[in-house]
Design a protein around this motif. Structure first.
Motif, short mmCIF file in Angstrom:
data_model
loop_
_atom_site.label_atom_id
_atom_site.label_comp_id
_atom_site.label_asym_id
_atom_site.label_seq_id
_atom_site.Cartn_x
_atom_site.Cartn_y
_atom_site.Cartn_z
N ILE A 1 33.10 42.98 101.75
CA ILE A 1 34.40 42.38 102.03
C ILE A 1 34.42 40.92 101.61
CG2 ILE A 1 36.04 41.78 103.85
CD1 ILE A 1 35.20 44.28 105.34
N ASP A 2 33.34 40.19 101.95
CA ASP A 2 33.25 38.78 101.53
C ASP A 2 33.22 38.67 100.02
OD1 ASP A 2 33.26 37.56 104.06
OD2 ASP A 2 31.12 37.92 104.33
N ALA A 3 32.49 39.56 99.36
CA ALA A 3 32.39 39.51 97.90
C ALA A 3 33.73 39.81 97.24
CB ALA A 3 31.33 40.50 97.42
N LEU A 4 34.44 40.81 97.74
CA LEU A 4 35.73 41.15 97.16
C LEU A 4 36.74 40.03 97.42
CD1 LEU A 4 37.52 43.07 95.63
CD2 LEU A 4 37.88 44.38 97.74
N ARG A 5 36.70 39.44 98.60
CA ARG A 5 37.58 38.30 98.87
C ARG A 5 37.23 37.15 97.93
NH1 ARG A 5 36.04 37.25 103.56
NH2 ARG A 5 37.42 38.58 104.76
N GLY A 6 35.94 36.95 97.68
CA GLY A 6 35.52 35.91 96.75
C GLY A 6 35.98 36.18 95.34
N PHE A 7 35.90 37.44 94.91
CA PHE A 7 36.41 37.83 93.59
C PHE A 7 37.90 37.50 93.49
CE2 PHE A 7 38.75 41.10 91.23
CZ PHE A 7 38.23 40.94 89.96
N ASP A 8 38.63 37.79 94.56
CA ASP A 8 40.06 37.52 94.59
C ASP A 8 40.33 36.02 94.50
OD1 ASP A 8 42.64 38.74 94.81
OD2 ASP A 8 42.83 37.88 96.79
N MET A 9 39.61 35.23 95.30
CA MET A 9 39.81 33.79 95.30
C MET A 9 39.33 33.15 94.00
SD MET A 9 41.43 33.09 97.97
CE MET A 9 41.41 31.32 97.66
N LEU A 10 38.39 33.79 93.31
CA LEU A 10 37.95 33.30 92.01
C LEU A 10 39.13 33.22 91.05
CD1 LEU A 10 35.82 32.72 89.76
CD2 LEU A 10 35.61 35.19 89.48
N MET A 11 40.00 34.22 91.10
CA MET A 11 41.17 34.24 90.23
C MET A 11 42.14 33.11 90.56
SD MET A 11 40.47 36.74 88.29
CE MET A 11 38.70 36.68 88.56
N ILE A 12 42.20 32.75 91.85
CA ILE A 12 43.12 31.70 92.30
C ILE A 12 42.55 30.31 92.03
CG2 ILE A 12 44.26 30.70 94.33
CD1 ILE A 12 44.33 33.52 95.52
N SER A 13 41.24 30.17 92.18
CA SER A 13 40.62 28.85 92.15
C SER A 13 40.15 28.40 90.77
CB SER A 13 39.43 28.82 93.11
OG SER A 13 38.46 29.79 92.74
N GLY A 14 40.57 29.07 89.73
CA GLY A 14 40.23 28.62 88.39
C GLY A 14 39.85 29.71 87.42
N GLY A 15 39.36 30.85 87.92
CA GLY A 15 38.95 31.93 87.03
C GLY A 15 40.12 32.50 86.24
N GLY A 16 41.25 32.70 86.91
CA GLY A 16 42.42 33.24 86.23
C GLY A 16 42.94 32.30 85.17
N ALA A 17 42.98 31.00 85.47
CA ALA A 17 43.45 30.00 84.50
C ALA A 17 42.52 29.96 83.28
CB ALA A 17 43.52 28.63 85.16
N PHE A 18 41.23 30.07 83.53
CA PHE A 18 40.27 30.06 82.43
C PHE A 18 40.50 31.24 81.49
CE2 PHE A 18 36.19 31.73 80.83
CZ PHE A 18 35.84 30.68 79.98
#
Length: 380
Positions: A24-41
């Motif tokens: 659950i923590d990992a999937l939430r982290g994957f999700d937040m990765l997209m918000i915190s810069g991964g998606g923009a990259f």
């Protein structure tokens, strides 16, 4: 009178587990990765590599103008879903410590108020408190707070099947409302940008500023289908909490995921998939995808034990509120330019923004890793 059991009697005979799941923590982290810069990259890679597949992936990180669906539309619904999943573990933990339902309810209510306040700050900073008519009150954090509070109330009072029925009924009523209630000047069933019921309701009853001018996708009516995502998340939590064979849990999550995707795609024929309206088809599709993603992460990390790769995501997922607000109020990209421009300035100019975005995300992750190593986890 307080309910005496967490589950309906028919389900109470099955023992429950109370351990934190790394998936659950990992999937939430994957999700937040997209918000915190991964998606923009990823989005910035479009048109730079000459590789069609990369351009196609980059296209998935831009929202459609109206109807339609991209992967980027899935990010917020996935977080709402996981909020419901985590909620079941939190409530069960509280009950195991002897907390009464009223104590849990009050705690989540205060959490909702804090998230609403933080959401208003996030969307309006700097806030002109003397001009409330131009403050936007709808927010991502406020939606999370309200959805988890309502879902907590329903979770502590209704069974697995009853909550599922409430969610489906809500989506059906929402669909019928947008199809049958006439909007002044447009009539009934108008799902256009200008003529939809959500926009009219927001203009009539939502105070303050609307994000899109004629409506706000985080305002009043869309809250009802959004809550269904969190309710579906509590159902996933029910499944994971039960002391049942792990493979059986995975199968249930996958079956619910496939059902949600099929229903969402079928409903699209009558009620187009639309993130701006949070259409019922959109909710079913994204909840189905959320079940599938959770099943995959759970199977790989918690069932098969392949967890080392997930550490990168767990660092992000365990401080999701911190990073959501940090990327709003701290300019990591500016810091990236100061620290790394001396390296990437010799690359072709079109790549500068890509490397700078990557550097910004590295700084974000290192900040979160610092918090993780020092056991600083900010919760509301």
């Amino acid at each position: 009178m307080e309910p005496k059991t967490l589950y309906a009697p028919a389900e109470q005979a099955v023992p429950v587990r109370n351990t934190r799941l790394a998936s659950i923590d990992a999937l939430r982290g994957f999700d937040m990765l997209m918000i915190s810069g991964g998606g923009a990259f990823i989005f910035l890679l479009k048109g730079k590599t000459g590789i069609p597949m990369i351009d196609a992936v980059a296209d998935q990180f831009e929202h459609p103008e109206w109807n339609g669906f991209t992967f980027y539309d899935f990010i917020f619904p996935l977080f709402l879903f996981l909020a419901g999943t985590s909620l079941t573990f939190s409530i069960q933990k509280g009950l195991s410590k002897g907390m009464h339902h009223s104590e849990i309810r009050n705690k989540i209510f205060v959490r909702m108020l804090i998230l609403i306040a933080l959401g208003i700050l996030d969307k309006n900073a700097p806030i002109d408190v003397f001009d409330p008519a131009h403050i936007r009150y709808g927010s991502v954090l406020g939606r999370i707070g309200l959805a988890t509070f309502v879902s907590a109330l329903l979770f502590m009072r209704f069974s697995f099947v009853q909550r599922f029925g409430i969610a489906i009924a809500t989506l059906v009523v929402y669909y019928l409302a947008l199809k049958l209630i006439p909007v002044p000047g447009y009539g009934a069933g108008d799902l256009s940008f200008e003529g939809n019921l959500v926009g009219w309701f927001d203009r009539a009853f939502m105070p303050g500023k609307l994000k899109q001018g004629t409506y706000d996708e985080l305002a009043i009516l869309t809250q009802f289908p959004a809550i269904c995502l969190t309710l579906f998340g509590t159902i996933a939590g029910d499944i994971l909490l039960k002391a049942a064979p792990e493979n059986q849990k995975v199968k249930k999550l996958v079956l619910l995921g496939l059902a949600g995707i099929v229903v969402g795609l079928a409903w699209d024929l009558l009620f187009p998939i639309n993130k701006h309206l949070w259409s019922s088809s959109f909710i079913m599709l994204t909840s189905g995808l959320a079940f599938m993603f959770l099943a995959t992460f759970y199977w790989i990390i918690d069932v098969k034990g392949f967890s080392r790769w997930a550490f990168f995501f767990q660092v992000i997922g365990m401080n999701s509120l911190v990073i959501y607000l940090a990327v709003r109020f701290v300019n990591f990209n500016a810091s990236s330019k100061l620290l790394f421009e001396g390296f990437y300035k010799y690359a072709p100019e079109k790549w500068h923004e890509v490397y700078n975005a990557l550097g910004g995300f590295v700084l974000v992750w290192l900040f979160l890793y610092f918090l993780y190593r020092n056991k600083i986890f900010v919760k509301v």
